[in-house]
Write a protein that holds these residues in place. Sequence first.
Motif, PDB file in Angstrom:
ATOM      1  N   SER A 143     -18.626 -10.295   4.674  1.00 56.51           N
ATOM      2  CA  SER A 143     -17.249 -10.145   4.180  1.00 56.51           C
ATOM      3  C   SER A 143     -16.917  -8.707   3.805  1.00 56.51           C
ATOM      4  O   SER A 143     -15.747  -8.317   3.775  1.00 56.51           O
ATOM      5  CB  SER A 143     -17.030 -11.048   2.964  1.00 56.51           C
ATOM      6  N   ALA A 144     -17.955  -7.881   3.563  1.00 57.01           N
ATOM      7  CA  ALA A 144     -17.730  -6.471   3.231  1.00 57.01           C
ATOM      8  C   ALA A 144     -17.748  -5.575   4.457  1.00 57.01           C
ATOM      9  O   ALA A 144     -17.562  -4.359   4.346  1.00 57.01           O
ATOM     10  CB  ALA A 144     -18.797  -6.003   2.236  1.00 57.01           C
ATOM     11  N   GLY A 145     -17.974  -6.152   5.627  1.00 55.68           N
ATOM     12  CA  GLY A 145     -17.990  -5.374   6.859  1.00 55.68           C
ATOM     13  C   GLY A 145     -19.354  -4.817   7.221  1.00 55.68           C
ATOM     14  O   GLY A 145     -19.494  -4.106   8.221  1.00 55.68           O
ATOM     15  N   THR A 146     -20.393  -5.152   6.448  1.00 51.36           N
ATOM     16  CA  THR A 146     -21.754  -4.694   6.743  1.00 51.36           C
ATOM     17  C   THR A 146     -22.341  -5.512   7.886  1.00 51.36           C
ATOM     18  O   THR A 146     -22.224  -6.750   7.907  1.00 51.36           O
ATOM     19  CB  THR A 146     -22.650  -4.834   5.501  1.00 51.36           C
ATOM     20  N   VAL A 147     -22.975  -4.849   8.852  1.00 47.61           N
ATOM     21  CA  VAL A 147     -23.534  -5.538  10.022  1.00 47.61           C
ATOM     22  C   VAL A 147     -24.764  -6.352   9.610  1.00 47.61           C
ATOM     23  O   VAL A 147     -25.706  -5.818   9.004  1.00 47.61           O
ATOM     24  CB  VAL A 147     -23.909  -4.527  11.126  1.00 47.61           C
ATOM     25  N   VAL A 148     -24.744  -7.638   9.927  1.00 44.88           N
ATOM     26  CA  VAL A 148     -25.898  -8.517   9.683  1.00 44.88           C
ATOM     27  C   VAL A 148     -26.844  -8.457  10.878  1.00 44.88           C
ATOM     28  O   VAL A 148     -28.045  -8.274  10.745  1.00 44.88           O
ATOM     29  CB  VAL A 148     -25.437  -9.967   9.416  1.00 44.88           C
ATOM     30  N   ALA A 201     -18.549 -28.692   5.512  1.00 47.88           N
ATOM     31  CA  ALA A 201     -18.011 -28.923   6.856  1.00 47.88           C
ATOM     32  C   ALA A 201     -16.791 -28.048   7.122  1.00 47.88           C
ATOM     33  O   ALA A 201     -16.651 -27.464   8.202  1.00 47.88           O
ATOM     34  CB  ALA A 201     -17.661 -30.396   7.032  1.00 47.88           C
ATOM     35  N   ILE A 202     -15.910 -27.939   6.139  1.00 48.71           N
ATOM     36  CA  ILE A 202     -14.703 -27.120   6.314  1.00 48.71           C
ATOM     37  C   ILE A 202     -15.068 -25.658   6.525  1.00 48.71           C
ATOM     38  O   ILE A 202     -14.539 -24.976   7.413  1.00 48.71           O
ATOM     39  CB  ILE A 202     -13.771 -27.277   5.091  1.00 48.71           C
ATOM     40  N   LEU A 203     -15.990 -25.152   5.727  1.00 47.64           N
ATOM     41  CA  LEU A 203     -16.377 -23.746   5.825  1.00 47.64           C
ATOM     42  C   LEU A 203     -17.058 -23.427   7.153  1.00 47.64           C
ATOM     43  O   LEU A 203     -16.741 -22.426   7.806  1.00 47.64           O
ATOM     44  CB  LEU A 203     -17.305 -23.383   4.661  1.00 47.64           C
ATOM     45  N   LEU A 204     -17.995 -24.273   7.549  1.00 43.97           N
ATOM     46  CA  LEU A 204     -18.772 -23.972   8.757  1.00 43.97           C
ATOM     47  C   LEU A 204     -17.986 -24.257  10.033  1.00 43.97           C
ATOM     48  O   LEU A 204     -18.250 -23.640  11.074  1.00 43.97           O
ATOM     49  CB  LEU A 204     -20.084 -24.756   8.754  1.00 43.97           C
ATOM     50  N   LYS A 205     -17.047 -25.171   9.969  1.00 40.60           N
ATOM     51  CA  LYS A 205     -16.235 -25.474  11.148  1.00 40.60           C
ATOM     52  C   LYS A 205     -15.210 -24.377  11.448  1.00 40.60           C
ATOM     53  O   LYS A 205     -14.749 -24.240  12.578  1.00 40.60           O
ATOM     54  CB  LYS A 205     -15.498 -26.811  10.961  1.00 40.60           C
ATOM     55  N   GLU A 206     -14.872 -23.591  10.452  1.00 41.83           N
ATOM     56  CA  GLU A 206     -13.883 -22.533  10.661  1.00 41.83           C
ATOM     57  C   GLU A 206     -14.468 -21.452  11.571  1.00 41.83           C
ATOM     58  O   GLU A 206     -15.556 -20.935  11.326  1.00 41.83           O
ATOM     59  CB  GLU A 206     -13.469 -21.916   9.336  1.00 41.83           C
ATOM     60  N   ASN A 207     -13.721 -21.106  12.604  1.00 35.01           N
ATOM     61  CA  ASN A 207     -14.178 -20.103  13.573  1.00 35.01           C
ATOM     62  C   ASN A 207     -13.652 -18.726  13.155  1.00 35.01           C
ATOM     63  O   ASN A 207     -12.452 -18.460  13.232  1.00 35.01           O
ATOM     64  CB  ASN A 207     -13.674 -20.460  14.973  1.00 35.01           C
ATOM     65  N   ARG A 208     -14.557 -17.859  12.739  1.00 32.56           N
ATOM     66  CA  ARG A 208     -14.175 -16.527  12.266  1.00 32.56           C
ATOM     67  C   ARG A 208     -14.459 -15.439  13.300  1.00 32.56           C
ATOM     68  O   ARG A 208     -14.598 -14.263  12.951  1.00 32.56           O
ATOM     69  CB  ARG A 208     -14.914 -16.209  10.960  1.00 32.56           C
ATOM     70  N   TYR A 209     -14.518 -15.841  14.562  1.00 33.42           N
ATOM     71  CA  TYR A 209     -14.721 -14.859  15.630  1.00 33.42           C
ATOM     72  C   TYR A 209     -13.374 -14.274  16.045  1.00 33.42           C
ATOM     73  O   TYR A 209     -12.414 -15.009  16.287  1.00 33.42           O
ATOM     74  CB  TYR A 209     -15.407 -15.515  16.828  1.00 33.42           C
ATOM     75  N   ASP A 210     -13.309 -12.951  16.142  1.00 38.63           N
ATOM     76  CA  ASP A 210     -12.083 -12.253  16.542  1.00 38.63           C
ATOM     77  C   ASP A 210     -12.231 -11.794  17.992  1.00 38.63           C
ATOM     78  O   ASP A 210     -12.998 -10.865  18.272  1.00 38.63           O
ATOM     79  CB  ASP A 210     -11.857 -11.050  15.633  1.00 38.63           C
ATOM     80  N   PRO A 211     -11.526 -12.418  18.945  1.00 33.51           N
ATOM     81  CA  PRO A 211     -11.666 -12.040  20.358  1.00 33.51           C
ATOM     82  C   PRO A 211     -11.271 -10.593  20.631  1.00 33.51           C
ATOM     83  O   PRO A 211     -11.804  -9.975  21.553  1.00 33.51           O
ATOM     84  CB  PRO A 211     -10.727 -13.018  21.081  1.00 33.51           C
ATOM     85  N   GLN A 238     -15.847  -9.461  17.183  1.00 32.42           N
ATOM     86  CA  GLN A 238     -16.640  -9.393  15.959  1.00 32.42           C
ATOM     87  C   GLN A 238     -16.589 -10.746  15.256  1.00 32.42           C
ATOM     88  O   GLN A 238     -15.542 -11.375  15.153  1.00 32.42           O
ATOM     89  CB  GLN A 238     -16.084  -8.295  15.055  1.00 32.42           C
ATOM     90  N   LEU A 239     -17.750 -11.201  14.786  1.00 31.73           N
ATOM     91  CA  LEU A 239     -17.859 -12.473  14.071  1.00 31.73           C
ATOM     92  C   LEU A 239     -18.152 -12.171  12.606  1.00 31.73           C
ATOM     93  O   LEU A 239     -19.063 -11.393  12.297  1.00 31.73           O
ATOM     94  CB  LEU A 239     -18.983 -13.325  14.667  1.00 31.73           C
ATOM     95  N   ASP A 260     -20.612 -15.372   2.827  1.00 32.65           N
ATOM     96  CA  ASP A 260     -21.812 -14.978   2.092  1.00 32.65           C
ATOM     97  C   ASP A 260     -22.946 -15.984   2.277  1.00 32.65           C
ATOM     98  O   ASP A 260     -24.117 -15.607   2.407  1.00 32.65           O
ATOM     99  CB  ASP A 260     -21.489 -14.815   0.601  1.00 32.65           C
ATOM    100  N   ALA A 261     -22.603 -17.267   2.284  1.00 35.95           N
ATOM    101  CA  ALA A 261     -23.638 -18.294   2.432  1.00 35.95           C
ATOM    102  C   ALA A 261     -24.330 -18.178   3.788  1.00 35.95           C
ATOM    103  O   ALA A 261     -25.553 -18.374   3.898  1.00 35.95           O
ATOM    104  CB  ALA A 261     -23.026 -19.680   2.257  1.00 35.95           C
TER     105      ALA A 261
END
Length: 756
Positions: A51-56, A132-142, A146-147, A151-152
């Motif tokens: 969430s802070a933009g740091t590469v995992v 389920a709600i958190l993990l089902k959300e797709n946070r990939y930006d075409p 970037q995905l 935090d979890a």
Amino acid sequence: MQEQLSDTAVLSPWWRRSVVLVFVVGMIGLIFMSVQAYRHAPPIPEKVVDSAGTVVFDRQDIETGQEVFLKYGLMQNGSIWGHGSYLGPDFSAQYLHELSLDTGQAIARQEFGMDLSALDESQRAQVDARVAILLKENRYDPASKQLTFIDAEKDSFQRQLTVWTDYFKHPTSNSGLPDNYIDDPEEIRQLTAFFAWTAWASVANRPDKSYSYTNNFPYDPVVGNLLTSDAVLWSALSVAMLLAGLACVLVVFGKFDYLGWKGGPEGIYPQMLAGEATAGQKATIKYFVIVALLFLTQVMIGGALAHYRADPGNFYGIDLAQYLPSNILRTWHLQLAIFWIATAYIAGGLLLASSISREEPRGHAVGVHMLFWALVVLVVGSLLGELAGINQLFGRFWSWFGHQGWEFLELGRFWQVILVVGLSFWMGLLYRVIAPVLKDPERREISLLFLAGAASIPFFYLPAFFFGSTTNFTVVDMWRFWIIHLWVEGFFELFVTILVAVTFYQLGVVRRINVVRVIYMDAILFLAGGIIGTAHHWYWTGQANFTMALAAMFSALEVVPLTLLTLDAWDFVKLTGTGDTAGAPKKKIPHKWAFYFLMAVGFWNFVGAGIFGFLINMPVVSYYEAGTILTLNHGHAALLGAFGMLAMALLVLGLRHVLTDEQWVLPEKFVKVSFWGINIGLALMVITNLFPEGILQVWDVLENGYWHARSLEFIGSDRIRALEWVSMPSHVILIVVGVVPMVIAAGLTYLRMRKA
């Protein structure tokens, strides 16, 4: 499709047109779905950030992690999206489950100030819904590719580095991998990044869809992965498609009563006479000796492999994992099965080609000898290369000379090139023998069909070269099943039909017109469902839903020709003279045991591919079953039961053909024992082990989720290990009573032929 039924019957041109039409339409559909696999495959992000933009981790980590997965042969230990081995876990499902626990723990502490395990039923339900709600959300930006991880997800990735480090430490916890198999922290990090990506694709919803990239596979209610409505709909419609297909075929069979295995009037002169073999046919006998020896090696390795499920830490006092770990044994078990069956088909093709032609060109026997030694180099070289590969002895050339890592396509790229060259050389040998016959109007069509079936084998192996070690996993699995299903179950099976039909023709059992009809009819039936039906392996591997729709509908049709085997059963007995039926008194025939093995092909094809195949084929069942022992049950009953029994039929045909009646007396005794030993051993394996274990495992999927049924907690349970020990008599019968006598029969035949 009206035809004359006399000796001079003329084949309707609609047979040929129908085969071409079915083939072209089927290939258009399959190619269309294959192209769509590239478009709809789960994206591999350039970067995964918090969430802070740091590469995992980044794209290179994921792709290199996939290479780590492959070069260590981990697809022979566990699976990804249900495809791979059944000894270890499904890595994508296990990572996803660990992620759900970590996410639930974070929510429980944030909202209730307690650990997840301390929550009551109501609180746990609230947390699970939030997970389920958190993990089902797709946070990939075409746009940025970037995905973003919450935090979890980031914390779970960091924790699971330790989880997977521990997994590779001890053979008892990973079903037979060596101690400290992967101990490089960087490789563990990259491998975990690959697992993280596969888990994300399993749970994150596709853009504008209510299901994930893998159609909500694996089943895990905690993360919201439930069976989709599309899977239910297309399963129901596939049953309707099956019934409609059966109805149409039975109507056709009722109208044209000459279809199927129909013999002609008595007195057809056989073209293959026992004891009258050509030089080229005699040269094939050493192939059959090798077939028997490879078969013996394969089933012995299978017995050792089963021990990893029964007692993974102790092989009768030997720590087998340190010398022959489970992943190399499974690799060899699969590769040897392909090698001995394919070698039998190669030798059978050479045997029958010489019989069709009745004359061999100069140097043909020399070519047969050369091909034999090329096959020996291929088999020995690739098997040793795979062992060296998983021990990382080839460095950056691991995928060329070692272990490519893909299930069923483990042999290195160099050995695949040798295989295609060898098959092409085999095709050249067949053409040289058959070419003169093409001028004979009586035998031209049979010869062309024989050559076309043979040519399809090297040609349709070429997709094995269409991907590499870093290709998107979805795309690879698409091409893999062009080989596993389309090549093996499609064109190899069609070549099987041609070999059987030509065998009957050469032995004087059926007339030419009947042989040609059977080949065309089976080509239409097998290819109508089999080509597009290839896609039933792609339900959960990252393809779009319309692929599931087409696959479910057409793969249901694959059962139609297998069901028709029951209609042919008594015709088959009448043709071969192997039973007492009205109008067909029992008679002495030279190739009786080859016919018995051919009848076993029909039985096991119906049971293994028909019953057990259809059992797991529908999306609504496959969703819970993929990658369980029910798949193993289908594989053993179909591969050994159908393809293997045909290999044995060709072997026995070859052995009998080169010996006189007097020379055959002793080898025949061993062949008889072998026939019953192989069939009884396989039947007991299915009844006492594979089928009941598969049912128990699917039940556990329904009760506890897919991850649990694939975990050591289930596989290592007392009940499952007890069933493994119960299966030991079936292994002993298969090996000692089934395969060993066939090795002896092949050895005796070779020695007697050489002595003569």
